[in-house]
Design an enzyme around this catalytic site. Sequence first.
Site, PDB file in Angstrom:
ATOM      1  N   VAL A 233      -8.114   1.151   0.012  1.00 46.45           N
ATOM      2  CA  VAL A 233      -9.437   1.693   0.317  1.00 46.45           C
ATOM      3  C   VAL A 233      -9.577   3.163  -0.100  1.00 46.45           C
ATOM      4  O   VAL A 233     -10.658   3.735   0.037  1.00 46.45           O
ATOM      5  CB  VAL A 233      -9.803   1.515   1.809  1.00 46.45           C
ATOM      6  CG1 VAL A 233      -9.874   0.058   2.178  1.00 46.45           C
ATOM      7  CG2 VAL A 233      -8.847   2.281   2.713  1.00 46.45           C
TER       8      VAL A 233
ATOM      9  N   SER B  63      -3.675   1.163   1.225  1.00 45.31           N
ATOM     10  CA  SER B  63      -3.009  -0.146   1.277  1.00 45.31           C
ATOM     11  C   SER B  63      -2.108  -0.427   0.085  1.00 45.31           C
ATOM     12  O   SER B  63      -1.332  -1.389   0.123  1.00 45.31           O
ATOM     13  CB  SER B  63      -4.045  -1.266   1.407  1.00 45.31           C
ATOM     14  OG  SER B  63      -4.564  -1.307   2.718  1.00 45.31           O
TER      15      SER B  63
ATOM     16  N   LYS C 236       1.430  -0.710   0.935  1.00 46.44           N
ATOM     17  CA  LYS C 236       1.938  -1.953   1.525  1.00 46.44           C
ATOM     18  C   LYS C 236       2.822  -2.703   0.533  1.00 46.44           C
ATOM     19  O   LYS C 236       3.742  -3.418   0.935  1.00 46.44           O
ATOM     20  CB  LYS C 236       0.775  -2.841   1.979  1.00 46.44           C
ATOM     21  CG  LYS C 236      -0.052  -2.239   3.101  1.00 46.44           C
ATOM     22  CD  LYS C 236      -1.299  -3.068   3.377  1.00 46.44           C
ATOM     23  CE  LYS C 236      -2.130  -2.421   4.485  1.00 46.44           C
ATOM     24  NZ  LYS C 236      -3.414  -3.097   4.706  1.00 46.44           N
TER      25      LYS C 236
ATOM     26  N   TYR D 205      -7.135  -8.166  -0.622  1.00 50.15           N
ATOM     27  CA  TYR D 205      -7.801  -8.508   0.635  1.00 50.15           C
ATOM     28  C   TYR D 205      -8.411  -9.908   0.524  1.00 50.15           C
ATOM     29  O   TYR D 205      -7.797 -10.794  -0.080  1.00 50.15           O
ATOM     30  CB  TYR D 205      -8.861  -7.454   0.993  1.00 50.15           C
ATOM     31  CG  TYR D 205      -8.363  -6.034   1.007  1.00 50.15           C
ATOM     32  CD1 TYR D 205      -7.157  -5.701   1.606  1.00 50.15           C
ATOM     33  CD2 TYR D 205      -9.089  -5.008   0.410  1.00 50.15           C
ATOM     34  CE1 TYR D 205      -6.698  -4.388   1.637  1.00 50.15           C
ATOM     35  CE2 TYR D 205      -8.637  -3.691   0.433  1.00 50.15           C
ATOM     36  CZ  TYR D 205      -7.448  -3.392   1.035  1.00 50.15           C
ATOM     37  OH  TYR D 205      -7.003  -2.106   1.053  1.00 50.15           O
TER      38      TYR D 205
ATOM     39  N   TYR E  68       3.010   4.138  10.027  1.00 48.55           N
ATOM     40  CA  TYR E  68       2.056   3.414   9.178  1.00 48.55           C
ATOM     41  C   TYR E  68       1.001   4.360   8.612  1.00 48.55           C
ATOM     42  O   TYR E  68       0.665   4.297   7.422  1.00 48.55           O
ATOM     43  CB  TYR E  68       1.411   2.306  10.005  1.00 48.55           C
ATOM     44  CG  TYR E  68       0.360   1.500   9.276  1.00 48.55           C
ATOM     45  CD1 TYR E  68       0.717   0.493   8.380  1.00 48.55           C
ATOM     46  CD2 TYR E  68      -0.992   1.722   9.506  1.00 48.55           C
ATOM     47  CE1 TYR E  68      -0.252  -0.254   7.732  1.00 48.55           C
ATOM     48  CE2 TYR E  68      -1.962   0.981   8.870  1.00 48.55           C
ATOM     49  CZ  TYR E  68      -1.593  -0.014   7.978  1.00 48.55           C
ATOM     50  OH  TYR E  68      -2.555  -0.746   7.333  1.00 48.55           O
TER      51      TYR E  68
END
Length: 312
Positions: free
Chosen positions: A264, A65, A68, A246, A190
Amino acid sequence: MPRHLPALLDQIHTEAQALFGQGRVADYIPALGEVPPRQFGMAVALCNGETHAVGDAHTPFSLQSITKLFTFVLALKLVGDELWQRVGREPSGAAFNSIVQLETENGIPRNPFINAGALVITDILTTRYAHLDYALLGALRRLADDPELHWNARIAKSERDTAHRNMAMAYFMKSHGNFHNPPELVLDNYCRQCATEMSCSQLAQATMFLANKGRDQSLRGEPDEQFLSADDTRRVNALLLTCGAYDAAGDFAYRIGLPVKTGVGGGIVAIVPGVGTVAVWAPELDAKGNSVLGAFALERLVQLTGWGHNTL
């Protein structure tokens, strides 16, 4: 600036090892579940050009992540404020892979850093780039000053094979008109994106522009590049502070007080505006999906340096 930063990093490295065994690797992605858990690395890159590292700071790991952040920046550079018609700017308060809010909020994800929001960002970039994986790698190689950066095909396949919830989100958002490309194509992009690998040292360098008003400082003596405007850099850092960890973002803001992005794969990158960047990696995660040792290390670093005092 702390005079004895290397000694502080050594101290944190020693203290952090007492936390081994308090988390578990991300075994819901089979390939990540095979990562040896007892590893810890930390790297600091300062705006004055200094770099410091300790432990496994040069071991590549799966960014997951954390990517992102980079795709969000690329999309912001590409479409500007149009982006906010398709994704929000608020903390979610829900798990990173939750589908519940999409049902009640008409397919508009809360922010770019939860899975649903990142899928929309990848959809935007898929419209623009025929080969998004190469476009992203090109940007990361430039930011990290390392032409050898790559994504791990094995991890990408493992992630793609288990991406059922992400696929459900993509189709749900498509039903609301908030997804323009075939979900299968976007999911391919992705998963390759998330499987990008970096070390702590590379990640600290790649995010330096966020500590330096959008300017990317080359390690090779090349002129600085204004990679992102100063205003957009400030906005990105604000979102990292409020949404980057998160549904533990509030806890991270309280404990650490720095803009962060977690993944993660066990990595966390933190921005100290005007000072530098910090990247930590330890693959054992807590229940929220954040690195146990990484969060501890960042909290200790701001306690020992006072770096979090001037960021809010």
